[in-house]
Design an enzyme around this catalytic site. Structure first.
Site, PDB file in Angstrom:
ATOM      1  N   SER A 232      -4.016  -6.069  -3.278  1.00  0.00           N
ATOM      2  CA  SER A 232      -4.678  -5.304  -4.133  1.00  0.00           C
ATOM      3  C   SER A 232      -5.733  -4.440  -3.391  1.00  0.00           C
ATOM      4  CB  SER A 232      -4.844  -5.690  -5.440  1.00  0.00           C
ATOM      5  OG  SER A 232      -3.555  -5.894  -6.259  1.00  0.00           O
TER       6      SER A 232
ATOM      7  N   GLU B 259      -3.435 -14.056   1.371  1.00  0.00           N
ATOM      8  CA  GLU B 259      -3.150 -13.073   0.309  1.00  0.00           C
ATOM      9  C   GLU B 259      -2.846 -13.946  -0.824  1.00  0.00           C
ATOM     10  OE1 GLU B 259      -1.784  -9.258   2.308  1.00  0.00           O
ATOM     11  OE2 GLU B 259       0.065 -10.488   2.162  1.00  0.00           O
TER      12      GLU B 259
ATOM     13  N   LYS C  85       5.930  -2.470   3.765  1.00  0.00           N
ATOM     14  CA  LYS C  85       7.013  -3.189   3.157  1.00  0.00           C
ATOM     15  C   LYS C  85       8.314  -2.432   3.284  1.00  0.00           C
ATOM     16  CE  LYS C  85       3.508  -5.611   0.347  1.00  0.00           C
ATOM     17  NZ  LYS C  85       3.327  -6.170  -0.742  1.00  0.00           N
TER      18      LYS C  85
ATOM     19  N   GLY D 112      -0.084  -6.426  -5.200  1.00  0.00           N
ATOM     20  CA  GLY D 112       0.721  -5.548  -6.080  1.00  0.00           C
ATOM     21  C   GLY D 112       0.314  -5.430  -7.517  1.00  0.00           C
TER      22      GLY D 112
ATOM     23  N   ASN E  51       0.725  -2.931   5.561  1.00  0.00           N
ATOM     24  CA  ASN E  51       2.101  -3.288   5.427  1.00  0.00           C
ATOM     25  C   ASN E  51       2.891  -2.566   4.806  1.00  0.00           C
ATOM     26  OD1 ASN E  51       4.559  -4.708   5.049  1.00  0.00           O
ATOM     27  ND2 ASN E  51       3.318  -6.489   3.870  1.00  0.00           N
TER      28      ASN E  51
ATOM     29  N   GLU F 103       6.306 -12.394   0.061  1.00  0.00           N
ATOM     30  CA  GLU F 103       7.624 -11.947  -0.457  1.00  0.00           C
ATOM     31  C   GLU F 103       8.498 -12.524   0.422  1.00  0.00           C
ATOM     32  OE1 GLU F 103       6.350  -7.818  -0.043  1.00  0.00           O
ATOM     33  OE2 GLU F 103       4.978  -8.149  -1.670  1.00  0.00           O
TER      34      GLU F 103
ATOM     35  N   HIS G 290       4.838 -13.750   5.170  1.00  0.00           N
ATOM     36  CA  HIS G 290       4.535 -12.957   4.049  1.00  0.00           C
ATOM     37  C   HIS G 290       4.944 -13.663   2.784  1.00  0.00           C
ATOM     38  CE1 HIS G 290       3.841  -9.900   0.900  1.00  0.00           C
ATOM     39  NE2 HIS G 290       2.852  -9.529   1.744  1.00  0.00           N
TER      40      HIS G 290
HETATM   41  P1  13P Z   1      -0.823  -4.669  -2.094  1.00  0.00           P
HETATM   42  O1  13P Z   1      -1.899  -4.078  -1.221  1.00  0.00           O
HETATM   43  O2  13P Z   1       0.081  -3.425  -2.506  1.00  0.00           O
HETATM   44  O3  13P Z   1      -1.332  -5.551  -3.281  1.00  0.00           O
HETATM   45  O4  13P Z   1       0.105  -5.512  -1.103  1.00  0.00           O
HETATM   46  C1  13P Z   1      -0.667  -6.524  -0.187  1.00  0.00           C
HETATM   47  C2  13P Z   1       0.500  -7.090   0.708  1.00  0.00           C
HETATM   48  O5  13P Z   1       1.175  -7.776   0.225  1.00  0.00           O
HETATM   49  C3  13P Z   1       0.088  -6.583   2.042  1.00  0.00           C
HETATM   50  O6  13P Z   1       0.684  -7.766   2.934  1.00  0.00           O
END
Ligand code: 13P
Length: 249
Positions: free
Chosen positions: A211, A166, A13, A172, A11, A98, A96
């Protein structure tokens, strides 16, 4: 561990300019060495067409990061599931955390987007996961069960579907749950999906995300009930993405 084929999705982002296409080329080159793992790249919409051209004929699938529930119409800035399919995408990430927190997406809106994905022939990657206060107050399984019940449309019992667990606090941050915590949530997801969909739940792949790095992928990817990874930051570099995928092989 299950015997389902594992899948690793990147992803990106809101990251990636045309210069990032070099990473995609390197991913394509490396992917053929890992035929036992399904790979997916979900770039930002602006370079999705170019990424799709590079992925054409490769074992790596293209995915969107979100879609609108409608087929088309006056929805400025939005991209429909049909548009992603038209571009050659086979997957779309939905719900997601976010988007749930920053765009106010709800289980209901995620479920309607997942239905749109099915309509367009896309496989949704539906995200669930608890926040840190929810984890700390012992609500993790209740939250995840609720998100599964609300975000997954009935058609998931008969259509290709992927779920990504997740934990919000692991995204992150460099923090990851213990392997026992991951296994506990994945087991609860299997039970909830089996209660709802019966034997068809066995077709739903369950990814872990948050992560995931080359260093922790070997143990995370071999944890009971984990069918692969949804990777953020570490998916931007071909070398790291491929190392994570190799950990699934
Ligand atoms: P990270 O791997 O950067 O922690 O992000 C995970 C994520 O949100 C994947 O959708």
């Amino acid at each position: 561990m299950t015997d389902r084929k594992k899948l690793v999705a990147g992803n990106w982002k809101m990251n990636g300019l045309r210069a990032s296409l070099t990473e995609v080329r390197a991913m394509v080159q490396g992917a053929s060495a890992i035929p036992s793992v399904d790979l997916v790249v979900c770039p930002p919409a602006t370079i999705a067409s170019s990424v799709g051209e590079l992925l054409k004929g490769s074992p790596i699938g293209l995915g969107g990061q979100d879609c609108h529930a409608a087929i088309s119409g006056a929805f400025t800035g939005e991209v429909s599931a049909e548009m992603w399919a038209d571009l050659g995408a086979r997957y779309v990430i939905l719900g997601h955390s976010e988007r749930r927190t920053m765009q106010g997406e709800t289980d209901v809106s995620v479920a309607s987007k997942a239905a749109a994905a099915f309509r367009a022939g896309l496989t949704p990657i539906i995200c669930v996961g608890e926040s840190l206060p929810e984890r700390d107050s012992g609500e993790t399984l209740t939250v995840v069960r609720g998100q599964l019940a609300g975000s997954i449309p009935a058609a998931a019992g008969s259509m290709p579907t992927i779920i990504a667990y997740e934990p919000v606090w692991a995204i992150g941050t460099g923090r990851t749950p213990t392997l026992a915590q991951v296994a506990e949530v994945h087991q609860a997801m299997v039970e909830a999906l089996t209660a709802r969909f019966g034997a068809a739940a066995g077709n739903i792949r369950l990814l872990y995300g948050g992560s995931v790095k080359p260093e922790n992928a070997p143990e995370l990817m071999q944890t009971a009930g984990v069918d692969g990874a949804l990777v953020g930051g570490a998916s931007l570099k071909a070398a790291d993405f491929l190392k994570i995928a190799s950990a699934c092989a």
